[in-house]
Design a protein around this motif. Structure first.
Motif, short mmCIF file in Angstrom:
data_model
loop_
_atom_site.label_atom_id
_atom_site.label_comp_id
_atom_site.label_asym_id
_atom_site.label_seq_id
_atom_site.Cartn_x
_atom_site.Cartn_y
_atom_site.Cartn_z
N THR A 626 0.84 -1.21 0.00
CA THR A 626 0.00 0.00 0.00
C THR A 626 0.87 1.25 0.00
N ILE A 643 -4.42 0.40 -2.90
CA ILE A 643 -4.59 -0.93 -2.34
C ILE A 643 -5.13 -1.87 -3.42
N ASP A 647 -2.79 -7.14 -0.97
CA ASP A 647 -2.12 -6.23 -0.02
C ASP A 647 -2.67 -6.46 1.39
#
Ligand code: GLC
Length: 742
Positions: A626, A643, A647
């Protein structure tokens, strides 16, 4: 039993109507009645008074500053008292050196024909603050925030031990001023804006005077010093008598009822008349109406101000003494004072009755203190100066004085196990700043001026070994990877009029620049305000996630970290109304003005505090894939973005306690054209899922919404993961904060 204890104990026992065996005399056998401790104190006073010459009586009414008098002067001029002004200390400045200095002056007093001991006064207003190595307690405004009268009595006791350990036997404390205008430079010496606090805190008088080696306490400054127009120090208090009696007199009544030994007169005026000239207030009200049986002392050169001209005249000397002042603090011009008063008495403009009344009061306190039996330092108390036991009391007072005024998202208490914190601010690592005025020097100063623990050192000691604490006073070097930024900012030290703030009452430019640097990082900002009063912070407050008023904590800065990291749930409440703007001053409870925070305000950590405060995705302790980006959601600095599926974020040490949460609210935004989901998991990216949030387009990457879902049963401590999955797009959601709740 120490001399003071014996004296005070004797006084207490006799006052209780009990009889006690006369303590054995360490010195020569009693040869005259006044030297016989078995006799009642009034008898001893009367006998001694009958043996004293006019000069000996005038000498008892004279207080000189240590730097302006020699031991020989004490003997030759029959001086009854010596003081240390703020910061006036022997060299080297340590407890033993003070005790040696005291004994030198005392032996000089004992060398007079009648061997009358002197009484030595110091401003130990938040600990024995002139002495390097002494325990420095929070200033009174912080003690007022504790509302803990028993604690304040224990502080008085600790201060009495440290003061006694250096020989000194008279403390020009407590200030019972009721600060009505926070512009006043002595606001921090006040317990609060309402007399109820100062009245209740007179327990410090009991602590100082009883229960161990006792020192004479001083109720100051009589009367109305905290009510001057505009908060001008030594100014004019322009109020009716009924308001003076309702607001400013009650703490003195309470102190008199507790047997306070002395009262110091205020420099200020009441409706244009200097209090040092006010016979009605001093003799009619204080001595007659309230029945004050101790003695009244002027302030430092206070009689000089009666006519508004520099220096003092014969008229000012007689006016002050006839008004009811028993001892005059004439630091340098004590010879002139003695000769002037002698002339006034010989001319009949000051009566012998007034002189004898003053002496009777002064000598009574000296006998009660046991100074005739044990005139020299009792060195068994010298080792208490700066002792661990006293510092523990001070740390407790620091904890209890912290006032939590803002706690957005329940950001406090901070987890001790976070990976890293950033500390900034000029007041974070500075004993001098956190102690304020009246510390080692009169005005106080910057730096490591006396042994203690800075707020930064307290933070470092509080976090877990694996947590990194980075410090930079200006905030330089901060970035979005920190769990939070702690900004310790506020006022630099001052005392009395030097601290008056007739203009703005905001933060200085240094602090504002530091706070802007922190804000730009997007990291949540926790502000610790080190100040002697409420400041004008309304404009900056929205950028802060939390605000703790720390006041002027003194040497035990660890007490601040005790609150920040949850070892103590804050109980402090405001002793002063907190302005929205400096233009509101004076602003006090019940005056109809709308404050930023009201008198008595103060938060505790939310009952659902842990684990339910895991808020603010940027608080994460670890992440994969991120990035942070600027955020426009209310109160948001940065959010977690960019994102994609696969993730994750994680938060360490989340303690869900024994009762499982019922739901979790997630604050998110999405400009994506596809859907996806967030899964809250335990202990690993593939661990048990406790909640699932479906994500769809919310109208834009900064179009924030709150999504609430129920949670599975989870208790105990876990590493909490947010995993992102199910989306085909490379970037499908932004997260600002989330909150579990029952
Ligand atoms: C100062 C203060 C007073 C203090 C005295 C002796 O000017 O007004 O609070 O006790 O002088 O230092």
């Amino acid at each position: 039993m120490s001399r003071r204890l014996r004296g005070a104990f004797a006084a207490l026992v006799l006052a209780a109507g009990l009889t006690m065996a006369a303590p054995p005399l360490a010195g020569p056998a009693a040869v005259l009645p006044y030297q016989d401790p078995a006799l009642p104190i009034p008898t001893r006073v009367a006998d001694l008074l009958g043996r004293m010459s006019l000069d000996e009586k005038i000498g008892q009414m004279t207080q000189a500053e240590r730097g302006s008098v020699s031991n020989a002067d004490v003997t030759n001029s029959r001086l009854g008292s010596v003081l240390s002004g703020g910061g006036s200390a022997p060299s080297p400045n340590n407890a033993t050196s003070w005790a040696n200095m005291y004994d030198g002056f005392q032996n000089a007093a004992l060398a007079t024909p009648l061997h009358i001991p002197l009484i030595y006064g110091v401003d130990a207003v938040h600990g024995h603050n002139n002495v390097v190595g002494a325990t420095i307690f929070p200033h009174n405004i912080g003690l007022g925030a504790t509302r803990d009268t028993a604690l304040v009595q224990r502080i008085g006791r600790a201060v009495a031990e440290e003061v006694s350990g250096t020989g000194t036997d008279w403390d020009f404390a407590p200030c019972l001023c009721v600060a009505r205008n926070d512009r006043w430079g002595r606001t921090y010496e006040s317990f609060g804006e309402d007399p109820e606090i100062a009245s209740s805190m007179t327990t410090i008088v009991t602590g100082l005077q009883t229960g161990g080696p006792s020192v004479l306490a001083t109720a100051k400054h009589y009367l109305g010093d905290g009510g001057t127009t505009g908060g001008v120090d030594q100014g004019n208090t322009q109020i009716s008598e009924s308001e003076l009696r309702a607001i400013h007199l009650p703490p003195f009544q309470a102190a008199v009822q507790r047997g306070v030994g002395s009262v110091m007169i205020s420099y200020s005026s009441w409706n244009g008349l200097k209090s040092h000239a006010n016979q009605y207030l001093i003799t009619t009200v204080l001595k007659t109406e309230l029945g004050f049986a101790g003695f009244v002392v002027s302030d430092w050169n206070g009689i000089d101000q009666i006519d508004g001209q520099p220096g003092f005249t014969a008229a000012e000397v007689r006016t002050a003494v006839n008004a009811g002042i028993d001892m005059v603090m004439v630091p340098q011009a004590w010879r002139t004072f003695i000769s002037t008063l002698r002339t006034e008495v010989q001319a009949g403009r000051v009566t012998m009755a007034r002189i004898d009344d003053a002496n009777r009061r002064i000598l009574t306190k000296k006998f009660e203190l046991g100074l005739f039996e044990r005139p020299l330092t009792d060195r068994t108390w010298t080792s208490t100066v700066g002792s661990a036991a006293h510092r523990d009391i001070a740390r407790e007072a620091v904890r209890k004085s912290q006032v939590l005024l803002k706690n957005q998202f329940g950001v406090l208490p901070l987890p001790k196990t976070a990976n890293k914190y950033f500390v900034a601010g000029k007041s974070a690592d500075n004993i001098g700043y956190q102690s304020g005025g009246w510390t080692i020097s009169w005005q106080g100063s910057s730096g490591a001026i006396t042994p203690g623990t800075t707020i930064l050192q307290g933070i470092r000691a509080a976090v877990s070994p694996g947590t990194t604490v980075t410090y930079n006073a200006t905030g330089a070097g901060i970035d979005g990877s920190y769990k939070a930024a702690i900004a310790v900012v506020g006022e630099t030290p001052y005392a009395e009029g030097a601290g008056d703030r007739p203009g703005g009452m905001g933060l200085d430019s240094t602090d504002l620049a530091t706070l802007n640097t922190l804000k730009a990082s997007g990291v949540p900002v926790v502000v610790v305000l080190v100040s002697g009063r409420p400041l004008d912070i309304a404009a900056q407050l929205p950028d802060w996630h939390a605000l703790v008023a720390a006041w002027l904590p003194g040497t035990e800065g660890r007490g601040v970290a005790d609150v920040l990291f949850g070892d103590y749930n804050p109980t402090g409440t405001l002793p002063m109304t907190w302005m929205q703007s400096a233009s509101q001053q004076p602003i006090n409870r019940g005056d109809g003005k709308t404050p930023l925070f009201g008198y008595g305000a103060g938060q505790q950590f939310p009952a659902t505090q842990n684990p339910y405060n895991i808020i603010g995705a940027v608080y994460y302790d670890g992440q994969q894939g991120t990035q942070l980006e600027r955020c426009t959601d209310g109160g948001c600095g940065q959010n977690v973005g960019w994102i994609a599926t696969g993730d994750w974020l994680y938060y360490d040490g989340v303690d869900f306690g024994a009762t499982p949460p019922a739901r979790v609210l997630t604050r998110l935004a999405s400009g994506a054209s596809t859907t996806g989901r967030i899964e809250y998991r335990l202990d690993s990216p593939t661990g048990t899922v406790v909640a699932t949030v479906q994500v769809a387009n919310t109208g834009g990457w900064q179009s924030w919404v709150s999504r609430t879902v129920t949670t599975g049963a989870v208790t105990g401590v876990h590493r909490l993961y947010l995993t992102f999955t199910g989306a085909t797009a490379a970037d499908f959601v932004n997260v600002n904060w989330f909150q579990f709740s029952r």
